[in-house]
Design a protein around this motif. Structure first.
Motif, PDB file in Angstrom:
ATOM      1  N   SER A 155       8.916   4.090   9.660  1.00 57.29           N
ATOM      2  CA  SER A 155       8.735   4.400   8.252  1.00 57.29           C
ATOM      3  C   SER A 155       8.210   5.767   7.944  1.00 57.29           C
ATOM      4  O   SER A 155       7.757   6.099   6.574  1.00 57.29           O
ATOM      5  CB  SER A 155       7.785   3.296   7.721  1.00 57.29           C
ATOM      6  OG  SER A 155       6.862   2.795   8.647  1.00 57.29           O
ATOM      7  N   THR A 192       3.545 -11.186  10.549  1.00 55.87           N
ATOM      8  CA  THR A 192       4.983 -10.451  10.099  1.00 55.87           C
ATOM      9  C   THR A 192       5.608 -11.253   8.906  1.00 55.87           C
ATOM     10  O   THR A 192       5.189 -12.322   8.689  1.00 55.87           O
ATOM     11  CB  THR A 192       6.071 -10.487  11.373  1.00 55.87           C
ATOM     12  OG1 THR A 192       6.565 -12.084  11.513  1.00 55.87           O
ATOM     13  CG2 THR A 192       5.548 -10.220  12.649  1.00 55.87           C
ATOM     14  N   THR A 193       6.551 -10.773   8.636  1.00 58.02           N
ATOM     15  CA  THR A 193       7.174 -11.448   7.262  1.00 58.02           C
ATOM     16  C   THR A 193       8.382 -12.421   7.513  1.00 58.02           C
ATOM     17  O   THR A 193       8.550 -13.164   6.645  1.00 58.02           O
ATOM     18  CB  THR A 193       7.827 -10.203   6.445  1.00 58.02           C
ATOM     19  OG1 THR A 193       8.913  -9.736   7.314  1.00 58.02           O
ATOM     20  CG2 THR A 193       6.983  -9.079   5.945  1.00 58.02           C
ATOM     21  N   TRP A 207      -0.096   1.256   3.661  1.00 55.29           N
ATOM     22  CA  TRP A 207       0.390   0.376   4.253  1.00 55.29           C
ATOM     23  C   TRP A 207       1.390  -0.428   3.475  1.00 55.29           C
ATOM     24  O   TRP A 207       1.475  -1.878   3.497  1.00 55.29           O
ATOM     25  CB  TRP A 207      -0.802  -0.744   4.743  1.00 55.29           C
ATOM     26  CG  TRP A 207      -1.431  -0.351   5.852  1.00 55.29           C
ATOM     27  CD1 TRP A 207      -1.160  -0.316   7.223  1.00 55.29           C
ATOM     28  CD2 TRP A 207      -2.862   0.355   5.894  1.00 55.29           C
ATOM     29  NE1 TRP A 207      -2.019  -0.104   8.101  1.00 55.29           N
ATOM     30  CE2 TRP A 207      -3.039   0.652   7.277  1.00 55.29           C
ATOM     31  CE3 TRP A 207      -3.768   0.465   4.749  1.00 55.29           C
ATOM     32  CZ2 TRP A 207      -4.329   0.914   7.550  1.00 55.29           C
ATOM     33  CZ3 TRP A 207      -5.083   1.054   5.192  1.00 55.29           C
ATOM     34  CH2 TRP A 207      -5.244   1.430   6.603  1.00 55.29           C
ATOM     35  N   GLY A 208       2.292   0.269   2.920  1.00 54.60           N
ATOM     36  CA  GLY A 208       3.312  -0.255   2.199  1.00 54.60           C
ATOM     37  C   GLY A 208       2.956  -0.786   0.560  1.00 54.60           C
ATOM     38  O   GLY A 208       1.730  -0.748   0.321  1.00 54.60           O
ATOM     39  N   ASN A 242      12.368  -7.065   5.062  1.00 55.89           N
ATOM     40  CA  ASN A 242      10.666  -7.304   4.968  1.00 55.89           C
ATOM     41  C   ASN A 242      10.249  -6.687   3.724  1.00 55.89           C
ATOM     42  O   ASN A 242       9.118  -6.836   3.205  1.00 55.89           O
ATOM     43  CB  ASN A 242      10.140  -6.720   6.158  1.00 55.89           C
ATOM     44  CG  ASN A 242      10.605  -5.424   6.742  1.00 55.89           C
ATOM     45  OD1 ASN A 242      11.761  -4.954   6.163  1.00 55.89           O
ATOM     46  ND2 ASN A 242      10.004  -4.748   7.770  1.00 55.89           N
ATOM     47  N   ALA A 243      10.751  -5.432   3.253  1.00 58.40           N
ATOM     48  CA  ALA A 243      10.529  -4.644   2.279  1.00 58.40           C
ATOM     49  C   ALA A 243      10.569  -5.507   0.796  1.00 58.40           C
ATOM     50  O   ALA A 243      11.581  -6.328   0.657  1.00 58.40           O
ATOM     51  CB  ALA A 243      11.364  -3.317   1.988  1.00 58.40           C
ATOM     52  N   LEU A 293       2.358   1.709   8.650  1.00 57.59           N
ATOM     53  CA  LEU A 293       3.020   0.718   9.223  1.00 57.59           C
ATOM     54  C   LEU A 293       4.076   1.205  10.187  1.00 57.59           C
ATOM     55  O   LEU A 293       5.003   0.606  10.750  1.00 57.59           O
ATOM     56  CB  LEU A 293       3.577  -0.363   8.166  1.00 57.59           C
ATOM     57  CG  LEU A 293       2.735  -1.096   7.732  1.00 57.59           C
ATOM     58  CD1 LEU A 293       3.451  -1.930   6.278  1.00 57.59           C
ATOM     59  CD2 LEU A 293       1.870  -2.048   8.401  1.00 57.59           C
ATOM     60  N   GLN A 334       8.210   0.016   3.826  1.00 54.49           N
ATOM     61  CA  GLN A 334       6.984  -0.047   4.332  1.00 54.49           C
ATOM     62  C   GLN A 334       6.032   1.241   4.095  1.00 54.49           C
ATOM     63  O   GLN A 334       6.234   1.872   2.857  1.00 54.49           O
ATOM     64  CB  GLN A 334       6.979  -0.273   5.836  1.00 54.49           C
ATOM     65  CG  GLN A 334       7.471  -1.789   6.069  1.00 54.49           C
ATOM     66  CD  GLN A 334       9.043  -1.632   6.015  1.00 54.49           C
ATOM     67  OE1 GLN A 334       9.670  -0.930   6.514  1.00 54.49           O
ATOM     68  NE2 GLN A 334       9.581  -2.667   5.355  1.00 54.49           N
ATOM     69  N   GLY A 387      13.585  -0.081   7.914  1.00 50.01           N
ATOM     70  CA  GLY A 387      12.941  -1.615   7.520  1.00 50.01           C
ATOM     71  C   GLY A 387      14.429  -2.301   7.170  1.00 50.01           C
ATOM     72  O   GLY A 387      15.656  -2.175   7.386  1.00 50.01           O
ATOM     73  N   SER A 439       5.180  -2.533  11.386  1.00 49.64           N
ATOM     74  CA  SER A 439       6.156  -3.006  11.534  1.00 49.64           C
ATOM     75  C   SER A 439       7.258  -2.207  12.581  1.00 49.64           C
ATOM     76  O   SER A 439       6.399  -1.395  13.392  1.00 49.64           O
ATOM     77  CB  SER A 439       7.344  -2.654  10.143  1.00 49.64           C
ATOM     78  OG  SER A 439       8.171  -3.371  10.195  1.00 49.64           O
TER      79      SER A 439
END
Ligand code: IMP
Length: 408
Positions: A217, A126-127, A10-11, A37-38, A202, A198, A34, A213
Protein backbone atom coordinates in the motif's frame (compact mmCIF):
# COMPACT_ATOMS: atom_id res chain seq x y z
CA UNK A 1 1.36 13.15 -16.28
CA UNK A 2 0.32 10.81 -13.54
CA UNK A 3 -0.62 11.19 -9.89
CA UNK A 4 -0.41 8.49 -7.21
CA UNK A 5 -2.72 8.70 -4.19
CA UNK A 6 -1.91 6.74 -1.07
CA UNK A 7 -3.26 6.70 2.45
CA UNK A 8 -0.62 8.20 4.76
CA UNK A 9 -1.98 6.62 7.98
CA UNK A 10 -3.69 3.28 8.80
CA UNK A 11 -6.29 3.48 6.02
CA UNK A 12 -9.69 5.20 5.95
CA UNK A 13 -8.15 8.64 5.39
CA UNK A 14 -10.73 9.63 2.78
CA UNK A 15 -8.77 8.44 -0.29
CA UNK A 16 -11.95 7.48 -2.13
CA UNK A 17 -13.27 11.03 -2.01
CA UNK A 18 -9.93 12.49 -3.14
CA UNK A 19 -9.52 9.99 -5.98
CA UNK A 20 -13.04 10.83 -7.09
CA UNK A 21 -12.27 14.56 -6.83
CA UNK A 22 -9.01 14.38 -8.82
CA UNK A 23 -10.38 11.86 -11.31
CA UNK A 24 -12.16 14.61 -13.21
CA UNK A 25 -8.78 15.55 -14.73
CA UNK A 26 -7.63 11.96 -15.30
CA UNK A 27 -8.31 9.86 -18.34
CA UNK A 28 -7.68 6.57 -16.55
CA UNK A 29 -7.93 5.52 -12.90
CA UNK A 30 -5.90 2.48 -11.82
CA UNK A 31 -6.20 0.77 -8.45
CA UNK A 32 -2.99 -1.00 -7.59
CA UNK A 33 -3.21 -2.99 -4.35
CA UNK A 34 -5.47 -4.70 -1.83
CA UNK A 35 -8.86 -6.15 -2.66
CA UNK A 36 -12.29 -6.30 -1.02
CA UNK A 37 -10.74 -5.38 2.36
CA UNK A 38 -10.83 -1.73 1.25
CA UNK A 39 -13.85 0.50 1.67
CA UNK A 40 -13.94 3.81 -0.18
CA UNK A 41 -16.89 6.09 0.48
CA UNK A 42 -17.85 8.71 -2.08
CA UNK A 43 -20.74 11.14 -1.79
CA UNK A 44 -21.95 12.74 -5.02
CA UNK A 45 -25.00 15.03 -4.95
CA UNK A 46 -25.99 13.58 -1.59
CA UNK A 47 -25.86 9.98 -2.87
CA UNK A 48 -23.39 7.72 -1.05
CA UNK A 49 -21.39 4.99 -2.79
CA UNK A 50 -19.31 2.42 -0.86
CA UNK A 51 -16.69 0.97 -3.19
CA UNK A 52 -14.43 -1.94 -2.31
CA UNK A 53 -12.64 -3.19 -5.42
CA UNK A 54 -13.76 -0.89 -8.22
CA UNK A 55 -11.57 2.22 -8.57
CA UNK A 56 -13.24 5.40 -7.37
CA UNK A 57 -13.08 7.01 -10.86
CA UNK A 58 -15.98 4.81 -11.99
CA UNK A 59 -18.57 7.47 -11.10
CA UNK A 60 -17.43 9.62 -14.05
CA UNK A 61 -19.06 8.16 -17.16
CA UNK A 62 -16.10 9.05 -19.42
CA UNK A 63 -13.36 7.37 -17.35
CA UNK A 64 -11.88 3.94 -17.88
CA UNK A 65 -10.81 2.16 -14.71
CA UNK A 66 -8.31 -0.64 -14.22
CA UNK A 67 -7.72 -3.15 -11.43
CA UNK A 68 -3.96 -3.71 -11.20
CA UNK A 69 -1.67 -6.70 -10.87
CA UNK A 70 -0.90 -5.81 -7.25
CA UNK A 71 -4.55 -6.46 -6.33
CA UNK A 72 -6.18 -9.67 -5.15
CA UNK A 73 -9.64 -9.84 -6.67
CA UNK A 74 -12.74 -11.55 -5.36
CA UNK A 75 -14.87 -12.14 -8.49
CA UNK A 76 -18.13 -12.78 -6.62
CA UNK A 77 -17.76 -9.58 -4.57
CA UNK A 78 -16.63 -7.64 -7.65
CA UNK A 79 -19.72 -8.50 -9.67
CA UNK A 80 -21.99 -7.71 -6.68
CA UNK A 81 -20.29 -4.32 -6.45
CA UNK A 82 -20.69 -3.69 -10.18
CA UNK A 83 -24.39 -4.59 -9.88
CA UNK A 84 -24.80 -2.09 -7.02
CA UNK A 85 -23.11 0.57 -9.17
CA UNK A 86 -25.44 -0.16 -12.09
CA UNK A 87 -28.52 -0.24 -9.82
CA UNK A 88 -27.52 3.27 -8.76
CA UNK A 89 -27.64 4.50 -12.33
CA UNK A 90 -23.95 4.31 -13.29
CA UNK A 91 -23.15 2.34 -16.48
CA UNK A 92 -19.85 0.57 -16.15
CA UNK A 93 -19.85 -1.84 -19.11
CA UNK A 94 -16.84 -1.30 -21.36
CA UNK A 95 -15.10 0.85 -18.73
CA UNK A 96 -13.77 -1.66 -16.18
CA UNK A 97 -10.66 -3.71 -16.97
CA UNK A 98 -8.52 -6.10 -14.92
CA UNK A 99 -4.81 -6.79 -15.27
CA UNK A 100 -4.13 -10.31 -16.51
CA UNK A 101 -1.46 -10.51 -13.78
CA UNK A 102 -3.91 -9.80 -10.91
CA UNK A 103 -4.51 -12.69 -8.50
CA UNK A 104 -7.91 -14.14 -7.65
CA UNK A 105 -9.46 -14.85 -4.25
CA UNK A 106 -11.30 -18.16 -4.12
CA UNK A 107 -14.35 -18.34 -1.77
CA UNK A 108 -12.69 -20.81 0.59
CA UNK A 109 -9.92 -18.27 1.28
CA UNK A 110 -12.37 -16.16 3.30
CA UNK A 111 -12.96 -18.87 5.91
CA UNK A 112 -9.27 -19.81 5.88
CA UNK A 113 -8.43 -16.15 6.63
CA UNK A 114 -10.89 -16.04 9.56
CA UNK A 115 -9.70 -19.40 10.95
CA UNK A 116 -6.06 -18.42 10.71
CA UNK A 117 -6.60 -15.10 12.46
CA UNK A 118 -8.68 -16.77 15.20
CA UNK A 119 -5.91 -19.31 15.80
CA UNK A 120 -3.20 -16.65 16.17
CA UNK A 121 -1.89 -15.95 19.66
CA UNK A 122 -2.02 -12.29 18.73
CA UNK A 123 -4.79 -11.87 16.12
CA UNK A 124 -4.37 -9.11 13.56
CA UNK A 125 -8.10 -8.47 13.31
CA UNK A 126 -8.24 -9.02 9.54
CA UNK A 127 -11.30 -8.12 7.52
CA UNK A 128 -11.88 -11.84 6.87
CA UNK A 129 -12.00 -11.29 3.11
CA UNK A 130 -9.28 -13.81 2.26
CA UNK A 131 -6.69 -11.14 1.53
CA UNK A 132 -3.72 -12.63 3.43
CA UNK A 133 -4.43 -16.11 2.03
CA UNK A 134 -4.47 -14.86 -1.57
CA UNK A 135 -1.24 -12.90 -1.11
CA UNK A 136 0.48 -15.83 0.60
CA UNK A 137 -0.57 -18.18 -2.21
CA UNK A 138 0.92 -15.61 -4.57
CA UNK A 139 4.20 -15.50 -2.59
CA UNK A 140 4.27 -19.31 -2.44
CA UNK A 141 3.85 -19.25 -6.24
CA UNK A 142 0.65 -21.25 -6.01
CA UNK A 143 -1.73 -18.36 -6.69
CA UNK A 144 -4.26 -18.15 -9.49
CA UNK A 145 -4.02 -15.17 -11.83
CA UNK A 146 -6.53 -13.88 -14.31
CA UNK A 147 -4.06 -14.89 -17.03
CA UNK A 148 -4.36 -18.49 -15.83
CA UNK A 149 -8.07 -18.76 -16.55
CA UNK A 150 -7.32 -20.31 -19.90
CA UNK A 151 -4.14 -22.18 -18.93
CA UNK A 152 -5.51 -25.71 -19.26
CA UNK A 153 -2.83 -27.48 -17.23
CA UNK A 154 -3.17 -25.09 -14.29
CA UNK A 155 -6.95 -25.38 -14.28
CA UNK A 156 -6.65 -29.16 -14.23
CA UNK A 157 -4.91 -28.84 -10.83
CA UNK A 158 -7.94 -27.18 -9.24
CA UNK A 159 -10.62 -28.89 -7.17
CA UNK A 160 -14.11 -29.22 -8.67
CA UNK A 161 -15.50 -26.72 -6.13
CA UNK A 162 -13.05 -24.05 -7.36
CA UNK A 163 -13.65 -24.85 -11.03
CA UNK A 164 -17.44 -24.65 -10.61
CA UNK A 165 -17.02 -21.28 -8.92
CA UNK A 166 -14.70 -19.93 -11.61
CA UNK A 167 -17.01 -21.18 -14.37
CA UNK A 168 -19.66 -18.77 -13.13
CA UNK A 169 -17.45 -15.71 -13.67
CA UNK A 170 -14.90 -16.84 -16.23
CA UNK A 171 -16.53 -15.43 -19.36
CA UNK A 172 -17.13 -11.99 -17.83
CA UNK A 173 -13.65 -11.88 -16.30
CA UNK A 174 -12.03 -12.75 -19.61
CA UNK A 175 -13.94 -9.93 -21.31
CA UNK A 176 -12.42 -7.48 -18.81
CA UNK A 177 -8.89 -8.90 -18.95
CA UNK A 178 -6.11 -6.66 -20.32
CA UNK A 179 -2.32 -6.59 -20.39
CA UNK A 180 -1.98 -3.61 -18.04
CA UNK A 181 1.77 -3.29 -18.59
CA UNK A 182 1.11 -2.67 -22.28
CA UNK A 183 -1.68 -0.18 -21.43
CA UNK A 184 0.64 1.70 -19.08
CA UNK A 185 3.08 2.13 -21.94
CA UNK A 186 0.33 3.15 -24.36
CA UNK A 187 -1.15 5.70 -21.90
CA UNK A 188 2.17 7.12 -20.72
CA UNK A 189 1.58 10.62 -22.17
CA UNK A 190 -1.95 10.91 -20.75
CA UNK A 191 -3.31 11.65 -17.28
CA UNK A 192 -3.41 8.52 -15.15
CA UNK A 193 -4.50 8.47 -11.53
CA UNK A 194 -3.14 5.62 -9.41
CA UNK A 195 -5.36 4.75 -6.48
CA UNK A 196 -3.78 3.11 -3.44
CA UNK A 197 -5.72 1.16 -0.86
CA UNK A 198 -5.31 0.75 2.92
CA UNK A 199 -2.52 3.07 4.13
CA UNK A 200 1.23 3.53 4.40
CA UNK A 201 1.24 2.17 7.97
CA UNK A 202 -0.53 -1.02 6.79
CA UNK A 203 2.04 -1.69 4.06
CA UNK A 204 3.57 -5.17 4.30
CA UNK A 205 7.14 -3.76 4.44
CA UNK A 206 7.02 -0.27 5.92
CA UNK A 207 3.92 -0.70 8.09
CA UNK A 208 3.59 -1.92 11.69
CA UNK A 209 4.33 -5.56 10.79
CA UNK A 210 2.78 -8.04 11.56
CA UNK A 211 -0.23 -5.77 12.22
CA UNK A 212 -0.52 -4.83 8.55
CA UNK A 213 -2.36 -5.95 5.46
CA UNK A 214 -0.56 -8.12 2.92
CA UNK A 215 -0.25 -5.87 -0.12
CA UNK A 216 2.01 -3.00 -1.13
CA UNK A 217 0.00 0.00 0.00
CA UNK A 218 3.09 2.22 -0.23
CA UNK A 219 3.64 4.59 -3.17
CA UNK A 220 6.12 2.21 -4.78
CA UNK A 221 3.26 -0.30 -4.98
CA UNK A 222 1.84 1.78 -7.85
CA UNK A 223 4.89 0.85 -9.91
CA UNK A 224 5.02 -2.85 -9.02
CA UNK A 225 1.25 -3.21 -8.94
CA UNK A 226 0.67 -1.84 -12.43
CA UNK A 227 3.83 -2.51 -14.38
CA UNK A 228 5.09 1.04 -14.70
CA UNK A 229 8.65 2.01 -13.74
CA UNK A 230 9.13 4.12 -10.57
CA UNK A 231 10.74 6.94 -12.62
CA UNK A 232 7.41 7.46 -14.32
CA UNK A 233 5.45 8.35 -11.18
CA UNK A 234 5.15 12.13 -11.40
CA UNK A 235 3.37 13.32 -8.24
CA UNK A 236 2.76 11.31 -5.07
CA UNK A 237 0.00 12.48 -2.79
CA UNK A 238 -0.55 11.20 0.74
CA UNK A 239 -4.03 11.57 2.23
CA UNK A 240 -4.29 11.98 6.00
CA UNK A 241 -6.98 12.90 8.51
CA UNK A 242 -6.69 15.73 11.02
CA UNK A 243 -6.64 12.98 13.67
CA UNK A 244 -5.70 9.29 13.67
CA UNK A 245 -7.81 6.15 13.26
CA UNK A 246 -7.04 2.48 13.02
CA UNK A 247 -9.21 -0.63 12.52
CA UNK A 248 -8.15 -4.01 13.84
CA UNK A 249 -5.30 -4.71 16.21
CA UNK A 250 -1.77 -3.40 16.45
CA UNK A 251 0.09 -0.49 17.96
CA UNK A 252 -1.37 3.00 17.80
CA UNK A 253 0.70 5.29 20.05
CA UNK A 254 -1.74 8.21 20.00
CA UNK A 255 -4.96 6.26 20.66
CA UNK A 256 -7.36 8.07 22.99
CA UNK A 257 -7.41 6.62 26.48
CA UNK A 258 -10.77 4.83 26.90
CA UNK A 259 -11.30 6.26 30.41
CA UNK A 260 -9.74 9.70 30.53
CA UNK A 261 -10.41 10.59 26.86
CA UNK A 262 -13.52 8.48 26.29
CA UNK A 263 -15.76 11.48 25.63
CA UNK A 264 -13.35 13.00 23.11
CA UNK A 265 -13.03 9.60 21.41
CA UNK A 266 -16.81 9.21 21.07
CA UNK A 267 -17.13 12.77 19.77
CA UNK A 268 -14.48 12.22 17.07
CA UNK A 269 -15.87 8.79 16.17
CA UNK A 270 -19.44 10.02 15.80
CA UNK A 271 -18.69 13.35 14.13
CA UNK A 272 -16.15 11.71 11.80
CA UNK A 273 -18.44 8.68 11.14
CA UNK A 274 -15.59 6.41 12.15
CA UNK A 275 -17.25 3.07 11.52
CA UNK A 276 -15.78 0.64 8.95
CA UNK A 277 -17.27 0.68 5.43
CA UNK A 278 -16.30 -2.98 4.91
CA UNK A 279 -16.88 -4.50 8.35
CA UNK A 280 -18.95 -1.89 10.24
CA UNK A 281 -16.41 -2.05 13.11
CA UNK A 282 -15.97 1.08 15.26
CA UNK A 283 -12.58 2.54 14.42
CA UNK A 284 -10.02 3.24 17.12
CA UNK A 285 -9.43 7.01 17.29
CA UNK A 286 -6.58 9.16 18.54
CA UNK A 287 -4.56 12.35 18.18
CA UNK A 288 -2.87 13.13 14.89
CA UNK A 289 0.46 11.27 15.00
CA UNK A 290 2.99 13.54 13.31
CA UNK A 291 5.87 11.13 14.00
CA UNK A 292 4.09 8.44 11.97
CA UNK A 293 2.99 10.96 9.32
CA UNK A 294 6.52 12.27 8.80
CA UNK A 295 7.74 8.67 8.49
CA UNK A 296 5.06 8.03 5.84
CA UNK A 297 6.14 11.20 3.97
CA UNK A 298 9.76 10.05 3.96
CA UNK A 299 9.37 6.39 3.03
CA UNK A 300 6.91 7.20 0.24
CA UNK A 301 8.62 10.35 -1.16
CA UNK A 302 5.35 12.23 -0.77
CA UNK A 303 5.32 15.36 -2.93
CA UNK A 304 2.33 16.75 -1.08
CA UNK A 305 -0.35 15.93 1.44
CA UNK A 306 -4.14 16.04 1.37
CA UNK A 307 -5.74 16.93 4.70
CA UNK A 308 -9.23 15.53 5.28
CA UNK A 309 -11.77 15.70 8.14
CA UNK A 310 -10.39 19.03 9.35
CA UNK A 311 -13.99 20.15 9.98
CA UNK A 312 -14.35 17.50 12.72
CA UNK A 313 -12.45 19.92 14.97
CA UNK A 314 -14.72 22.90 14.21
CA UNK A 315 -16.36 22.94 17.65
CA UNK A 316 -13.26 22.31 19.75
CA UNK A 317 -11.55 24.88 21.98
CA UNK A 318 -8.22 23.15 21.73
CA UNK A 319 -6.59 20.56 19.47
CA UNK A 320 -3.60 18.37 20.24
CA UNK A 321 -1.17 16.52 17.97
CA UNK A 322 1.72 14.16 18.74
CA UNK A 323 5.21 15.47 18.00
CA UNK A 324 7.29 12.72 19.65
CA UNK A 325 7.07 9.58 21.77
CA UNK A 326 8.45 8.89 25.19
CA UNK A 327 9.66 5.27 25.17
CA UNK A 328 11.31 3.85 28.29
CA UNK A 329 12.18 7.35 29.48
CA UNK A 330 13.71 8.41 26.13
CA UNK A 331 12.32 10.91 23.62
CA UNK A 332 11.92 9.30 20.20
CA UNK A 333 11.05 11.21 17.03
CA UNK A 334 11.66 8.48 14.41
CA UNK A 335 9.00 5.81 13.96
CA UNK A 336 10.27 2.52 15.50
CA UNK A 337 9.83 -0.96 13.96
CA UNK A 338 9.70 -2.71 17.34
CA UNK A 339 6.14 -3.49 18.45
CA UNK A 340 7.02 -3.50 22.18
CA UNK A 341 8.42 0.00 21.82
CA UNK A 342 5.38 1.20 19.90
CA UNK A 343 3.02 -0.34 22.46
CA UNK A 344 4.76 1.40 25.32
CA UNK A 345 5.20 4.75 23.53
CA UNK A 346 3.59 7.69 25.34
CA UNK A 347 2.68 10.51 22.97
CA UNK A 348 4.19 13.94 23.52
CA UNK A 349 1.38 16.29 22.64
CA UNK A 350 1.50 19.82 21.31
CA UNK A 351 -1.53 22.04 21.87
CA UNK A 352 -3.18 24.25 19.23
CA UNK A 353 -6.03 26.73 19.68
CA UNK A 354 -9.32 25.75 18.02
CA UNK A 355 -11.05 27.96 15.44
CA UNK A 356 -14.65 27.54 16.68
CA UNK A 357 -16.12 28.22 13.24
CA UNK A 358 -17.63 25.90 10.63
CA UNK A 359 -15.19 25.17 7.79
CA UNK A 360 -17.92 23.57 5.65
CA UNK A 361 -18.36 26.58 3.36
CA UNK A 362 -14.64 27.29 3.12
CA UNK A 363 -13.33 27.04 -0.46
CA UNK A 364 -9.96 28.74 -0.23
CA UNK A 365 -7.00 28.65 2.10
CA UNK A 366 -7.10 32.44 2.55
CA UNK A 367 -10.65 32.23 3.89
CA UNK A 368 -9.76 29.64 6.50
CA UNK A 369 -9.65 30.88 10.11
CA UNK A 370 -6.19 31.86 11.31
CA UNK A 371 -6.01 29.06 13.90
CA UNK A 372 -6.91 26.42 11.30
CA UNK A 373 -4.13 27.74 9.06
CA UNK A 374 -1.70 27.63 11.97
CA UNK A 375 -2.52 23.92 12.47
CA UNK A 376 -1.94 23.22 8.76
CA UNK A 377 1.31 25.17 8.67
CA UNK A 378 2.66 23.37 11.72
CA UNK A 379 1.98 20.02 10.03
CA UNK A 380 3.77 21.21 6.86
CA UNK A 381 6.80 22.40 8.82
CA UNK A 382 6.98 19.23 10.94
CA UNK A 383 6.68 16.80 8.02
CA UNK A 384 8.56 18.95 5.50
CA UNK A 385 5.71 18.32 3.05
CA UNK A 386 3.22 20.87 1.70
CA UNK A 387 -0.54 20.37 2.14
CA UNK A 388 -1.91 20.81 -1.39
CA UNK A 389 -5.59 19.91 -0.91
CA UNK A 390 -7.96 20.33 2.04
CA UNK A 391 -11.30 18.57 2.50
CA UNK A 392 -13.87 20.15 4.81
CA UNK A 393 -16.86 17.79 4.37
CA UNK A 394 -18.04 14.56 2.76
CA UNK A 395 -19.35 15.93 -0.52
CA UNK A 396 -17.17 16.07 -3.64
CA UNK A 397 -17.45 19.88 -3.65
CA UNK A 398 -16.49 20.36 -0.01
CA UNK A 399 -12.83 20.46 -1.01
CA UNK A 400 -10.31 23.04 -2.20
CA UNK A 401 -6.96 22.91 -3.92
CA UNK A 402 -3.94 25.00 -2.92
CA UNK A 403 -1.65 23.51 -5.55
CA UNK A 404 -2.99 21.34 -8.33
CA UNK A 405 -1.10 18.00 -8.38
CA UNK A 406 -1.85 17.62 -12.11
CA UNK A 407 0.30 20.69 -12.87
CA UNK A 408 4.06 20.25 -12.78
P1 IMP B 1 -6.63 -7.76 5.97
O1 IMP B 1 -6.22 -6.76 4.93
O2 IMP B 1 -8.07 -8.16 5.87
O3 IMP B 1 -5.69 -8.93 6.02
O4 IMP B 1 -6.49 -7.04 7.40
C1 IMP B 1 -5.23 -6.71 7.99
C2 IMP B 1 -5.34 -5.44 8.80
O5 IMP B 1 -5.50 -4.33 7.91
C3 IMP B 1 -6.53 -5.40 9.75
O6 IMP B 1 -6.16 -4.68 10.90
C4 IMP B 1 -7.57 -4.61 8.97
O7 IMP B 1 -8.48 -3.96 9.83
C5 IMP B 1 -6.69 -3.60 8.25
N1 IMP B 1 -7.27 -3.13 7.00
C6 IMP B 1 -7.36 -3.80 5.83
N2 IMP B 1 -7.93 -3.04 4.88
C7 IMP B 1 -8.19 -1.85 5.45
C8 IMP B 1 -8.76 -0.63 4.96
O8 IMP B 1 -9.11 -0.48 3.78
N3 IMP B 1 -8.87 0.37 5.86
C9 IMP B 1 -8.44 0.25 7.14
N4 IMP B 1 -7.90 -0.86 7.64
C10 IMP B 1 -7.78 -1.91 6.80
Amino acid sequence: MNVVIIGAQWGDEGKGKIVDYLAKDAKYVVRYSGGPNAGHTIVVDGKQFALHQVPSGILYSDKKVFLGAGMVIDPEALFEELKMIKDNGVDWEGRVFISDRAHLILPRYRQMDKDRDASRKRPIGTTGRGIGIAYSEKAHRDGLRLADLDWTEKLADLEKEDLDYLDKYKEQLLQMRVDLTQKMWEFRKENILFEGAQGAMLDIDSGTYPYVSSGASCAAGAATGCGIGPHNLDHILGVFKAYETRVGNGPMPTEFNATSEGELCQYVRDTGREYGVTTGRARRCGYLDLVALRYACRVNSLDSLVLTHLDIYDAMDQIEACVGYEINGKIVTDFPANIDQLNSAKPILQKFSGWKTSLKECRSYKKMPKNARAYVEFIEAFTGTPVSIISVGYDRDETFIRKNPWKK
